[in-house]
Motif scaffolding. Structure first.
Motif, PDB file in Angstrom:
ATOM      1  N   GLY A   7       1.558  80.405   7.354  1.00 56.00           N
ATOM      2  CA  GLY A   7       1.571  81.330   8.046  1.00 56.00           C
ATOM      3  C   GLY A   7       2.973  82.219   8.194  1.00 56.00           C
ATOM      4  O   GLY A   7       2.968  83.088   8.307  1.00 56.00           O
ATOM      5  N   ILE A  10       2.781  84.196   4.897  1.00 59.03           N
ATOM      6  CA  ILE A  10       1.539  86.098   5.740  1.00 59.03           C
ATOM      7  C   ILE A  10       2.979  86.277   6.427  1.00 59.03           C
ATOM      8  O   ILE A  10       2.556  88.044   6.687  1.00 59.03           O
ATOM      9  N   TYR A  11       3.390  86.404   7.133  1.00 51.66           N
ATOM     10  CA  TYR A  11       5.408  86.725   7.172  1.00 51.66           C
ATOM     11  C   TYR A  11       6.025  87.493   6.582  1.00 51.66           C
ATOM     12  O   TYR A  11       6.495  88.375   6.198  1.00 51.66           O
ATOM     13  N   VAL A  14       3.969  90.502   5.889  1.00 49.97           N
ATOM     14  CA  VAL A  14       3.688  91.438   6.127  1.00 49.97           C
ATOM     15  C   VAL A  14       5.669  92.518   5.765  1.00 49.97           C
ATOM     16  O   VAL A  14       5.250  93.182   5.694  1.00 49.97           O
ATOM     17  N   ILE A  74      -1.207  94.718  12.333  1.00 51.34           N
ATOM     18  CA  ILE A  74      -1.030  93.711  12.187  1.00 51.34           C
ATOM     19  C   ILE A  74       0.496  93.007  12.419  1.00 51.34           C
ATOM     20  O   ILE A  74       0.752  92.545  13.187  1.00 51.34           O
ATOM     21  N   ASN A  75       1.361  94.393  12.581  1.00 50.91           N
ATOM     22  CA  ASN A  75       2.575  93.930  13.479  1.00 50.91           C
ATOM     23  C   ASN A  75       2.282  93.644  14.847  1.00 50.91           C
ATOM     24  O   ASN A  75       3.031  93.205  14.887  1.00 50.91           O
ATOM     25  N   ILE A  78       1.222  90.458  15.048  1.00 49.33           N
ATOM     26  CA  ILE A  78       1.830  89.295  15.037  1.00 49.33           C
ATOM     27  C   ILE A  78       2.880  89.567  16.244  1.00 49.33           C
ATOM     28  O   ILE A  78       3.958  88.376  16.742  1.00 49.33           O
ATOM     29  N   TYR A  81       1.294  87.298  19.173  1.00 50.10           N
ATOM     30  CA  TYR A  81       1.317  86.354  18.583  1.00 50.10           C
ATOM     31  C   TYR A  81       3.200  85.209  19.262  1.00 50.10           C
ATOM     32  O   TYR A  81       3.081  84.494  19.973  1.00 50.10           O
ATOM     33  N   GLU A  82       4.029  86.386  18.812  1.00 48.89           N
ATOM     34  CA  GLU A  82       5.102  85.673  18.480  1.00 48.89           C
ATOM     35  C   GLU A  82       6.123  86.144  20.652  1.00 48.89           C
ATOM     36  O   GLU A  82       6.083  85.282  20.464  1.00 48.89           O
TER      37      GLU A  82
END
Length: 86
Positions: A7, A10-11, A14, A74-75, A78, A81-82
């Protein structure tokens, strides 16, 4: 103990792509000498693509062009999700 998981990878990826896409060729790259020296190549001529600097500028331009719409999605994923799972 895993300190650097998938994870986080991935962060970081990005965030680095975001950083490349935010760079402005006119405002930032031209000031440090990384802008294109020719506005448009003439008929029969081309840019000097042999140097590392020219290849890096082409990579930045390509990433900015190709990743514009996918990076927005994608942003957004994310951020959602956050917000939901924190």
């Amino acid at each position: 103990m895993l300190l650097f998981g998938f994870g986080r990878l991935i962060y970081v990826t990005v965030l680095l792509i975001n950083a490349v896409c935010v760079l402005s060729e006119d405002r930032f790259l031209a000031r440090i000498g990384w802008g294109r020296s020719q506005p448009e190549p003439g008929f029969g001529s081309s840019y000097d693509n042999s140097s590392v600097k020219a290849k890096t500028v082409n990579l930045i331009t390509s990433v900015r062009t190709v990743m514009r719409i996918p990076l927005i999605l994608i942003n957004a994923v994310i951020i959602i999700y956050e917000l939901i799972l924190g």
